[in-house]
Scaffold this motif. Sequence first.
Motif, PDB file in Angstrom:
ATOM      1  N   ILE A 197       0.837  -1.203   0.000  1.00 36.23           N
ATOM      2  CA  ILE A 197       0.000   0.000   0.000  1.00 36.23           C
ATOM      3  C   ILE A 197       0.872   1.254   0.000  1.00 36.23           C
ATOM      4  O   ILE A 197       0.599   2.228  -0.722  1.00 36.23           O
ATOM      5  CB  ILE A 197      -0.942  -0.014   1.219  1.00 36.23           C
ATOM      6  CG1 ILE A 197      -2.050  -1.054   1.012  1.00 36.23           C
ATOM      7  CG2 ILE A 197      -1.557   1.362   1.460  1.00 36.23           C
ATOM      8  CD1 ILE A 197      -2.975  -1.204   2.201  1.00 36.23           C
ATOM      9  N   ILE A 198       1.927   1.237   0.805  1.00 30.43           N
ATOM     10  CA  ILE A 198       2.820   2.403   0.870  1.00 30.43           C
ATOM     11  C   ILE A 198       3.504   2.627  -0.472  1.00 30.43           C
ATOM     12  O   ILE A 198       3.618   3.768  -0.950  1.00 30.43           O
ATOM     13  CB  ILE A 198       3.851   2.202   1.994  1.00 30.43           C
ATOM     14  CG1 ILE A 198       3.149   2.187   3.350  1.00 30.43           C
ATOM     15  CG2 ILE A 198       4.910   3.296   1.959  1.00 30.43           C
ATOM     16  CD1 ILE A 198       4.038   1.831   4.505  1.00 30.43           C
ATOM     17  N   VAL A 199       3.954   1.543  -1.101  1.00 30.96           N
ATOM     18  CA  VAL A 199       4.593   1.670  -2.420  1.00 30.96           C
ATOM     19  C   VAL A 199       3.623   2.270  -3.430  1.00 30.96           C
ATOM     20  O   VAL A 199       3.986   3.183  -4.197  1.00 30.96           O
ATOM     21  CB  VAL A 199       5.093   0.289  -2.905  1.00 30.96           C
ATOM     22  CG1 VAL A 199       5.545   0.361  -4.366  1.00 30.96           C
ATOM     23  CG2 VAL A 199       6.230  -0.192  -2.030  1.00 30.96           C
ATOM     24  N   LEU A 200       2.391   1.806  -3.433  1.00 29.33           N
ATOM     25  CA  LEU A 200       1.394   2.352  -4.359  1.00 29.33           C
ATOM     26  C   LEU A 200       1.108   3.813  -4.061  1.00 29.33           C
ATOM     27  O   LEU A 200       1.017   4.646  -4.974  1.00 29.33           O
ATOM     28  CB  LEU A 200       0.091   1.547  -4.258  1.00 29.33           C
ATOM     29  CG  LEU A 200      -0.004   0.255  -5.057  1.00 29.33           C
ATOM     30  CD1 LEU A 200      -1.374  -0.376  -4.861  1.00 29.33           C
ATOM     31  CD2 LEU A 200       0.242   0.512  -6.538  1.00 29.33           C
ATOM     32  N   GLY A 201       0.931   4.133  -2.768  1.00 28.51           N
ATOM     33  CA  GLY A 201       0.617   5.506  -2.408  1.00 28.51           C
ATOM     34  C   GLY A 201       1.713   6.473  -2.790  1.00 28.51           C
ATOM     35  O   GLY A 201       1.449   7.562  -3.332  1.00 28.51           O
ATOM     36  N   VAL A 202       2.951   6.095  -2.523  1.00 27.64           N
ATOM     37  CA  VAL A 202       4.076   6.968  -2.870  1.00 27.64           C
ATOM     38  C   VAL A 202       4.224   7.060  -4.386  1.00 27.64           C
ATOM     39  O   VAL A 202       4.464   8.141  -4.945  1.00 27.64           O
ATOM     40  CB  VAL A 202       5.368   6.437  -2.218  1.00 27.64           C
ATOM     41  CG1 VAL A 202       6.580   7.224  -2.710  1.00 27.64           C
ATOM     42  CG2 VAL A 202       5.269   6.522  -0.693  1.00 27.64           C
ATOM     43  N   GLY A 203       4.065   5.933  -5.077  1.00 27.14           N
ATOM     44  CA  GLY A 203       4.207   5.944  -6.524  1.00 27.14           C
ATOM     45  C   GLY A 203       3.141   6.770  -7.224  1.00 27.14           C
ATOM     46  O   GLY A 203       3.422   7.484  -8.189  1.00 27.14           O
ATOM     47  N   ALA A 204       1.897   6.681  -6.725  1.00 28.30           N
ATOM     48  CA  ALA A 204       0.794   7.415  -7.349  1.00 28.30           C
ATOM     49  C   ALA A 204       0.612   8.806  -6.756  1.00 28.30           C
ATOM     50  O   ALA A 204      -0.141   9.608  -7.313  1.00 28.30           O
ATOM     51  CB  ALA A 204      -0.502   6.621  -7.195  1.00 28.30           C
ATOM     52  N   GLY A 205       1.273   9.083  -5.629  1.00 24.38           N
ATOM     53  CA  GLY A 205       1.110  10.377  -4.980  1.00 24.38           C
ATOM     54  C   GLY A 205      -0.184  10.512  -4.218  1.00 24.38           C
ATOM     55  O   GLY A 205      -0.559  11.606  -3.797  1.00 24.38           O
TER      56      GLY A 205
END
Length: 658
Positions: A197-205
Motif C-alpha cells: 500500500i505504501i509503495v502504491l501511495g508513494v508511486g501514485a502520490g
Amino acid sequence: MIVLASLTVLLPFAAALAGFLLGPRLTRALRGGTPPRSPLRNGPALIACVPAAASLVLAAIVAGTVWRDPGPRTGGLTVVDTGTVPIRVALQVDGLSAVVALMVCCVALAVQVYSVVYLDGDRRYSSYAAFVSLFTSAMLLVVLAADLIVLYVGWEVMGVCSYFLIGHHWEEREYSRAAVKAFLTTRLGDAGFLVGIIVLGVGAGSFATADVLRHAAALPDTTATAAALLLLAGVVGKSAQFPLHTWLPDAMAGPTPVSALIHAATMVAAGVYVVARLFGVFAAAPAALAVLGVLAVVSMVGAALAALAQDDLKRVLAYSTISQLGVMAAGLAVGAPTPAVFHLLSHGAFKALLFLAAGCVIVTTGTNMLARYGGLRHGMPITFWSMTVGFAALAGVPPLSGWFSKDSVIEAAQHSALHGGELYNGARNADALRDGGLLPLDPGVTGILVTGGVPVPVQTIPTGVAWVVYLGLLLTAVLTAAYATRAWLMTFFGEPRGTHDAREPSTIMSWTVAALAVPAAALGFFGLGAAELRPHLGSALLGTVLTALGAGAAFLVWNRDPALDPARALGRVRPVFARAFYVDELYAAAIVRPVRALARAVVTADARGVDAAVVATGRSARRIAGPLRVPQNGNPQTYLTGLLAGVVVIAAVVVIFQ
C-alpha cells in the motif's frame, strides 16, 4: 448515497459498542424476566440483530440505486495531512462495492439470527455478538473505503476480530491454538500488504483508490510489479491461499456460525475483493498475475484433494473454501475480475448455507464426523433440501448459482489459454458492468483495457501459466463434484450410524438455512445481464460433463457399500490427502521446531550468560563491599573511638616527623 453507505458501516459498529458496554447488563436483565426457553436469554440478541437488519436494508437501497443509475459516488469526511502523501477518510460506492456490501450484510444478518439459538446459554454470547458486529463493520469498511489506508484499517480490525471469534472457547487449548495460528499467519501476509500500500501511495502520490488506478498505467514496471506482489502477500494470507492457507482448516475450532461468517462473505473474501478493486495495478504487472495463477492452481487442486479425504464435515467445507477461493484467484489471474467477483457472490451464498446447515447437523448428532451420520434426510427434511441446494451449487449443477459463476471463470481461462495468455477482457462488451473497476473504452475496440478511465494495452501472462490455470479449473470441477457428493451421501443417505434422534434442531436455525437456499439457487440468473457472465455453450457443456463425472464416480464407489466411506477408494494416498500433503508437518519441521530450538537457546544464553553476568556482578560488588561496611555499623561509640584514634595517630606522626 454516501450517507446511506456510511450508516451501513456505522450501524454494526454501534451495535458492537453497545454489545461490549451494555451486553452483560442486558443479559442479567433479560434472564431475570424472560421465559426459561426464550432465545433472549442468550443475551443482547436485539442489539446484534436489529442493526444488522437495518444495514441490510440500507445496503439493498444503495445497491438498487447503483443498479438503476450506474457510476461511482465518493464522499469524504476529512483529509489527514501526513506531511507527504495525505490520507483521505472517505467512502466510495460503485457497482462492485455495492453488490459485495449487500452480500456481506445478508450473510452477517443470517449469522446473527442463527447464533441466537446456536449459542443459547453461552455465557459469552454478548461479547461474541459484539465481535461479529465489529467484524461486519470492518468488512464493510474494506468494501466501501475510497482510500487504501482506510481499507487497511478495516483489514486489520477483521484480523483482530477473527482471533477472538475463532478462540471464543479459549479455555480449550485446541481453540486458543487455532486462534493464535490464524492471527500470526495472516499477520505475516499483512506485513507485505502494508508495504505494498505504501509503495502504491508513494508511486501514485495518493492513497485514494481512484487516483491509484488512474496512475497505474504510468507507474514504472518495477514499482507496479513490486506493489502487486506485496499486495499478494496479504491477499494470500487473508484468502487462505497456498502457502499461507494452513490457518483456515484449524479455524473450524470456532463456533459454526463464525465459520460461516469467515468462510463465506467476510475475511476470506477480502483478498479476492482487493485484487478486483485494484485490478488496474495487477493488469500493469503481469508477472504478479502469473504468480497468482500458479498459487491459485496449487490451492484449488490441492485443497480439493484434501477435502475428498476429510472425516470431519466442517473440515470438508474448510478445504472447499480454500479451493473455491483458488477458483476466484484463477479468474483474476487470467484477467476476468467480473467473473471472479460473480463467483465470490455465489460462493458467499452457498457456502454460508452449507456451514449453517452443517451446524444444524452437528447440533442434532453431537459430532462433526461424517462416519457418525447417515439417513438424516428423513428426520431433517428442511436441512436436507437446503443442503442439497448448497452442495449442488458448490458442485456446479445447472442451473444453480455455482454453475453460472464457475462457467464464467472457466470460459475466461479457456480464452486466455487459447489466445497465448492474453488477459480476458470481458469488460470490453458494451453491456458489461460499467463501474466495477473495469470500464469499456469502446464496444468495437479489442486489446484495450480501461481502468479508472485510462486506456491500458492488454497484457498477457505466460501461455504455460494460462494452460495450467485452465486445466487446473477443469480438474477442480471434477474433484469438487466428487467431494460434495461424498459428503452429501454420507450425511443424508444410507443407514443411520449414530445413536442420535434425527430432527430439526430449531425453527430459527432451520429456516435461516432455508432462506439462504434461495440466493444459492437463483443468484446466477442475475448475471445474465452481462455478456461476460452468460453461459457459453462449450465451457458450460464441458463443466456439466465434468461435474457429472465427479459426482457419478463418488456415487458408484459409495453405492458398493453405503456403510463404508467412499474415500477408501483413494487407497494409500488417502492419508496424504487427509493431512493436506503434510504442509503443516513441513512447517513444523522447517519453521516451528527451529524457532523453538532457537528460542530455547536464547533463553539458555540469557540465563547462563546475560543473567549470570549480572548476578555475578552483583555478588562481586557485595563481596567487595562487605569489608568496607564493617566500620559502618551504626554505633556512635565506634565512630568516636575511631575519630579519637585517628587524632592520636596524626598527632604521633606530627611529633615523630617534626
